[in-house]
Design an enzyme around this catalytic site. Structure first.
Site, short mmCIF file in Angstrom:
data_model
loop_
_atom_site.label_atom_id
_atom_site.label_comp_id
_atom_site.label_asym_id
_atom_site.label_seq_id
_atom_site.Cartn_x
_atom_site.Cartn_y
_atom_site.Cartn_z
N ASP A 25 34.03 -18.99 32.15
CA ASP A 25 33.10 -18.26 31.29
C ASP A 25 33.57 -18.26 29.83
OD1 ASP A 25 30.82 -16.84 30.80
OD2 ASP A 25 31.57 -14.94 31.57
N ASN A 73 21.62 -19.51 36.59
CA ASN A 73 21.67 -20.18 35.28
C ASN A 73 20.36 -20.86 34.89
OD1 ASN A 73 25.20 -21.12 35.52
ND2 ASN A 73 24.26 -19.35 34.55
C1 FPP Z 1 29.69 -20.09 31.39
O1 FPP Z 1 29.85 -19.89 30.00
C2 FPP Z 1 29.75 -21.51 31.68
C3 FPP Z 1 28.75 -22.22 32.28
C4 FPP Z 1 27.49 -21.62 32.72
C5 FPP Z 1 28.89 -23.67 32.48
C6 FPP Z 1 30.25 -24.16 32.90
C7 FPP Z 1 30.29 -25.62 32.77
C8 FPP Z 1 31.29 -26.33 32.21
C9 FPP Z 1 32.54 -25.73 31.71
C10 FPP Z 1 31.18 -27.79 32.11
C11 FPP Z 1 31.96 -28.46 33.23
C12 FPP Z 1 31.09 -29.38 33.88
C13 FPP Z 1 31.23 -29.84 35.14
C14 FPP Z 1 30.24 -30.81 35.62
C15 FPP Z 1 32.28 -29.40 36.07
P1 FPP Z 1 28.71 -19.15 29.21
O2 FPP Z 1 27.75 -20.17 28.71
O3 FPP Z 1 28.08 -18.10 30.07
O4 FPP Z 1 29.48 -18.51 28.01
P2 FPP Z 1 29.18 -17.11 27.31
O5 FPP Z 1 29.49 -16.03 28.33
O6 FPP Z 1 30.12 -17.10 26.15
O7 FPP Z 1 27.74 -17.12 26.89
#
Ligand code: FPP
Length: 238
Positions: A25, A73
């Protein structure tokens, strides 16, 4: 204390820590802090994922699970969903193949039926090609813990079961045959499970850190591992 130390690498885990899982996250906030779109954070998060995967393998972890895309998501803006899907597709084409050289067994966990057949075929091909490799990497994609349990129960109903046991459910979830996670790490500061590995996490140790996923480093893994070994797991006993 945990594992052996030597000059080349700092820690080596043992059988008490076979499976580590990550809620990656903080990508969006990491990008926004830099005045960049959220997609920029996901792309850097992808690099962190590769780095941490390599490191976990190096210190002796046998199973790693990452939460790449949840069933919730899909509520995100279409542009962000497209970026995450593109990232996944690039990984399927490229990075997961590199990992093959690195002894990685890739497994996609989640309800894959929503993905186009061409994508599902590519996923199945990678899973098949890597199935003998010793380090298992579960990519949780369109994954939800409740969906997984319901899916497992429906599977058991279809098989004709009239009553089911815990062992039946464990054998029907997406990670069937694997040990449950010993340690679940969540970056980004929130202290919740967000529908991740609900069944498997019954006795997992949790480690929460404010560090945003793109900033997460090998040293942060060391800190989580040290914290894990400092805890006494009682599994409900004394
Ligand atoms: C949460 O951060 C992260 C995700 C929803 C996506 C995670 C994906 C990756 C790290 C890419 C890796 C890819 C693969 C194919 C393994 P957020 O967007 O919720 O962050 P925030 O809480 O700061 O908004």
């Amino acid at each position: 204390m945990f594992g052996k130390k030597n000059k080349k690498q700092e820690v080596q885990v043992d059988d008490r820590l076979r499976h580590i899982a990550f809620i990656m996250d903080g990508n969006g906030r990491w990008a926004q802090k830099r005045g960049m779109p959220r997609e920029f954070g996901h792309s850097h998060g992808g690099d962190t994922f590769k780095k941490i995967g390599r490191y976990c393998q190096k210190i002796g972890i046998k199973y790693m699970t990452v939460y790449a895309f949840s069933t919730e998501n899909w509520k995100r803006p279409q542009k962000e969903i497209d970026t995450l899907m593109k990232l996944l597709d690039d990984y399927i084409e490229d990075a997961f193949r590199e990992m093959y050289e690195d002894n990685v067994r890739v497994k996609f966990v989640g309800n894959l039926s929503v993905f186009p057949e061409s994508v599902r075929e590519k996923m199945a091909k990678i899973e098949k090609e890597t199935e003998q490799k010793p380090f298992t990497l579960n990519i949780a994609i369109n994954y939800g813990g409740r969906e997984e349990i319901v899916h497992a129960c429906n599977k058991l109903i279809k098989e004709g079961k009239e009553s089911i046991t815990e062992e039946d459910v464990s054998a029907s979830i997406y990670t069937a045959g694997q040990p449950d996670p010993d340690l679940i790490v969540r970056t980004g500061g929130d202290i919740r499970t967000s529908n991740f590995l609900l069944w498997q996490s019954a006795y997992a140790e949790y480690y929460f850190t404010k560090t945003l996923w793109p900033d997460f480093s090998e040293r942060d893994v060391d800190a989580a591992v040290a914290e894990f070994y400092s805890r006494k797991r009682r599994y409900g006993g004394v």
